[in-house]
Scaffold this motif. Structure first.
Motif, PDB file in Angstrom:
ATOM      1  N   GLY A 350       0.801  -1.211   0.000  1.00 37.47           N
ATOM      2  CA  GLY A 350       0.000   0.000   0.000  1.00 37.47           C
ATOM      3  C   GLY A 350       0.834   1.261   0.000  1.00 37.47           C
ATOM      4  O   GLY A 350       0.472   2.252  -0.633  1.00 37.47           O
ATOM      5  N   VAL A 351       1.973   1.258   0.676  1.00 40.84           N
ATOM      6  CA  VAL A 351       2.833   2.442   0.725  1.00 40.84           C
ATOM      7  C   VAL A 351       3.367   2.775  -0.659  1.00 40.84           C
ATOM      8  O   VAL A 351       3.447   3.934  -1.068  1.00 40.84           O
ATOM      9  CB  VAL A 351       3.979   2.223   1.735  1.00 40.84           C
ATOM     10  N   GLY A 352       3.745   1.751  -1.412  1.00 40.57           N
ATOM     11  CA  GLY A 352       4.240   1.977  -2.765  1.00 40.57           C
ATOM     12  C   GLY A 352       5.751   1.992  -2.842  1.00 40.57           C
ATOM     13  O   GLY A 352       6.454   2.297  -1.864  1.00 40.57           O
ATOM     14  N   LEU A 353       6.258   1.666  -4.016  1.00 43.26           N
ATOM     15  CA  LEU A 353       7.707   1.563  -4.205  1.00 43.26           C
ATOM     16  C   LEU A 353       8.404   2.910  -4.131  1.00 43.26           C
ATOM     17  O   LEU A 353       9.566   2.993  -3.734  1.00 43.26           O
ATOM     18  CB  LEU A 353       8.000   0.903  -5.564  1.00 43.26           C
ATOM     19  N   THR A 354       7.706   3.981  -4.526  1.00 40.87           N
ATOM     20  CA  THR A 354       8.349   5.300  -4.514  1.00 40.87           C
ATOM     21  C   THR A 354       8.741   5.714  -3.104  1.00 40.87           C
ATOM     22  O   THR A 354       9.888   6.134  -2.847  1.00 40.87           O
ATOM     23  CB  THR A 354       7.407   6.343  -5.133  1.00 40.87           C
ATOM     24  N   LYS A 355       7.830   5.590  -2.156  1.00 45.36           N
ATOM     25  CA  LYS A 355       8.142   5.955  -0.769  1.00 45.36           C
ATOM     26  C   LYS A 355       9.149   4.995  -0.154  1.00 45.36           C
ATOM     27  O   LYS A 355       9.994   5.406   0.646  1.00 45.36           O
ATOM     28  CB  LYS A 355       6.857   5.973   0.062  1.00 45.36           C
TER      29      LYS A 355
END
Length: 755
Positions: A350-355
């Motif tokens: 859910g946080v995502g790869l970018t963060k």
């Protein structure tokens, strides 16, 4: 493809274009119109290229060049004659009589002093594929001479020559058992004195191309009570002589066998690509199962259902109190009871790869996700490269098995190769990845672009340079060989073999170009970067092919129009396929949200429905069917959207055009020929002095020459100028080693008659 915020329907999202906020539905309309304009240009160009450019260039080349086919006819469907000794002279006499009858019905031209007569007849006998064995034996005899010149042992090669000789004798005995001492005649190449004679005979035997109408030939046209079929002969350098003596039944059986092998190769490639793609997909499957609420809603699963499946990662926060990563509820500031790996996987997804990439703490805590993403990326890149490698290997295999079909000419061989390689590579590049993931992505939704679309783009990006590199590699092999081989002590035949460039591979170029055009046309609506890859491929291919053709290939044979006409026919379907996929992509309610087609009332009604959906969507009370109401849930629903209606119109227009063209094609092959024959019969009955040859727009250079003058011109510009087998490039060097084989002399030195 990003979802709308709470309280806003997907098609009512606003995006900033310049300094102006524009609804996403209007942006989709703009994309659709730009794409439709490009599709119209592509469709108009392909139709113009097929029905205008190719025929015009063919007529222009035919008028400006003098070739053997201008003066030569291929005659087949010959009768079964037991005495073949005088059949060439008898056929020559029969055609001479037909020419005299044709000229007697024309208006006399005082300036036309050229005599109508047959100048040469070359017979092709049915020897049961004996010529192929004779050629192999001649090659071994030449090789034996080379070995003898070096003083080396020739025992092994003598055994091979003897084995081939026994095979030739067995073939001759099998032919003799057919019940006749003479060899059956398959076809004949008849050279006439003028090119007008060719047109006269073609007009006279115009119905012979069709099996039913062929029976309507008059008795005067028949040769020994057998109907004849006359067609323009291919160029002498374009003929594959070792396949000429194979009967049609054997050729049909081999064509069926090649088709089955082609299906087997396609099945193996499908299995290989399926296993590779499945491995890449399974590496992230546990993270894909952790769905985000709005992502599921946008994909069409419903807000309530998505909320139930979500782990509510937005309420979580990651902390590290005692050198251990712990998940807390940031609203209650309370440690979560469930600290399992599944919860961590859901949070990381859910946080995502970018963060995660920007935060060292998240990189450590979400290491399993990073490893899975890295593994999937590597496998996806390898899978894309495997597609390119499989295409190259499969192309080479299909090129070889196409020769098993025993095509009669190089153009026919290349035509078969283009079809097999083009279809196989297009399926392998454009559709295998799609069908592998069809269980995960049944529609072109957001995740489809991240998995399937990315794989197609990587494959096409690799395709832009890989083909050119392969051609340069094959060019470098003989160049390096020449640098490493010392010509001293070599036989002349060996030196010629070393310093002769390999043949120009025209079929693979056509197949790769068609594959690139079709893959780009099919998926470019949602993957516009494919257009850039296609342009790069064309530029790279142009310069690489130019270099390889001019510097790394031997002189190609004189091709006919089979391949360009075949490619033009296929290109006419590119716009049709593009319309189908464009309707599916631009009508998707999440990735390309749009409004249904309608006038002022339709827009007002849609606005009221949109306001209602905005209000109800904010309460998350809609069921799945309600959320997707007035959206394109099926392909039929997407036909009438604002960005797709023009594609639907073009789709049905092209479908109707294909149907009409097929009707006219059938009528032209049957009813049209019958009407033409009836018209010419009435014309000949009431206007006996009218010309029987179709008029030409411009005068052909070949029409001004007789065969003796044209033969010398052809020999100087486009050799050879004869259909004798010993003058063919593949047999000229082997002529002295062929020996005296029964029936071979009839092909090498056929019965000739010079008037």
């Amino acid at each position: 493809g990003a979802p709308a915020v709470a309280g806003v329907a997907q098609e009512n999202r606003l995006v900033v274009v310049g300094c102006q906020a524009v609804t996403l539905a209007n942006v989709t309309d703009a994309f659709g119109w730009f794409d439709f304009l490009g599709t119209c240009i592509l469709t108009i160009f392909t139709i113009w290229f097929r029905f205008r450019k190719v025929p015009k260039k063919a007529r222009q080349a035919d008028k400006e060049q003098v070739t053997c086919s201008d003066f030569t006819l291929e005659v087949d469907v010959l009768p079964s004659i037991t005495d073949t000794a005088n059949v060439a002279r008898q056929l020559q006499q029969h055609l001479d009589e037909r020419l005299q009858v044709a000229r007697s019905k024309e208006m006399a031209d005082p300036h036309d002093t050229k005599e109508s007569k047959v100048r040469e007849v070359v017979l092709v006998f049915d020897r049961g594929m004996e010529l192929d064995v004779v050629k192999k034996r001649a090659e071994l005899k030449l090789k034996r001479e080379i070995i003898e010149s070096k003083g080396e042992e020739t025992t092994k090669i003598d055994e091979k020559i003897k084995k081939l000789g026994d095979e030739i004798e067995a073939t001759q005995q099998a032919v003799t058992k057919r019940g006749s001492s003479s060899l059956p005649i398959l076809r004949a190449f008849v050279t006439l004195n003028t090119s007008q004679d060719v047109k006269r005979l073609l007009a006279m035997y115009r119905l012979a191309d069709f099996r039913i109408l062929r029976k309507c030939q008059s008795d005067e046209l028949k040769f020994k009570d057998s109907v004849l079929r006359l067609r323009r002969a291919p160029e002498p350098s374009n003929i594959i002589w070792q396949n000429q003596d194979a009967p049609d039944c054997l050729r049909y059986r081999r064509t069926f066998c090649v088709f089955m092998v082609w299906l087997l190769i396609m099945g193996i490639c499908l299995l290989l690509m399926f296993l590779t793609s499945k491995q890449a997909n399974d590496s992230l499957k546990k993270f894909d199962d952790q769905s985000v609420e709005v992502h599921d809603a946008c994909s069409g699963q419903g807000l309530a259902e998505a909320a139930e499946k979500s782990c509510h990662f937005a309420t979580m926060v990651l902390q590290k109190p005692n050198d251990e990563y712990v998940l807390y509820n940031k609203t209650l500031n309370k440690r979560l009871d469930d600290q399992s790996q599944k919860t961590f996987d859901c949070y990381c997804a859910g946080v995502g790869l970018t963060k995660i990439a920007r935060n060292s703490t998240l990189r450590t805590a979400c290491r399993p996700l990073l490893e899975a993403v890295t593994t999937k990326t590597i496998i996806s890149v390898v899978a894309a490269l495997i597609v390119v490698v499989v295409n190259v290997v499969m192309s080479s295999i299909l090129m070889m098995i196409a020769e098993y079909e025993l095509p009669l000419s190089i153009s026919a061989l290349n035509k078969a190769q283009v079809l097999k390689v083009f279809v196989a590579q297009t399926l392998n590049t454009a559709f295998i990845v799609y069908f592998v993931h069809i269980g995960d992505y049944s529609d072109v939704e957001q995740g489809w672009y991240l998995v399937v679309g990315a794989s197609i783009c990587m494959t096409m990006a690799s395709n832009t340079v890989c083909n050119a590199l392969c051609y340069f590699f094959f060019w470098a092999i003989p160049v390096i060989k020449r640098k490493c081989v010392n010509p001293d002590g070599k036989h002349q035949a060996e030196i010629l073999e070393i310093f002769t460039n390999p043949p120009w591979d025209m079929a693979s170029r056509y197949a790769y170009l068609l594959m690139t055009v079709f893959v780009t046309a099919i998926w470019s609506s949602g993957l516009p970067i494919l257009n850039v890859f296609a342009v790069i491929y064309c530029v790279v291919s142009y310069w690489s092919d130019k270099a390889v053709l001019l510097r790394g290939s031997c002189r190609p044979p004189q091709y006919d129009l089979q391949m360009p006409r075949q490619a033009a026919n296929y290109l006419c379907f590119a716009g049709f396929l593009h319309c189908i996929v464009a309707i599916a992509m631009y009508g998707h309610p999440c990735v390309f949200p749009s409004n249904p087609l309608g006038g002022t009332l339709g827009r007002l009604g849609q606005e009221a429905q949109g306001n209602l959906r905005n209000e109800t969507a904010s309460n998350a009370l809609l069921s799945e069917s309600a959320v997707l109401s007035h959206k394109a849930a099926t392909f039929v629903d997407r036909l009438g959207r604002e960005p797709t209606w023009m594609f639907s119109t073009l789709f049905f227009t092209l479908l109707f055009g294909y149907f009409v063209f097929a009707i006219f094609k059938v009528c032209g092959m049957s009813v049209g020929q019958g009407c033409s024959a009836l018209y010419l019969y009435i014309q000949s009955a009431f206007c006996t002095r009218q010309a029987q040859v179709a008029p030409m727009d411009d005068e052909d250079i070949a029409d001004k020459l007789e065969w003796d003058d044209a033969k010398q011109k052809i020999q100087d510009e486009y050799p050879p100028a004869s259909y004798d087998i010993q003058e063919h490039p593949d047999f000229s060097q082997l002529y002295a080693y062929m020996g005296n084989v029964r029936g071979l002399r009839g092909m090498r030195f056929p019965e000739k008659h010079r008037g």
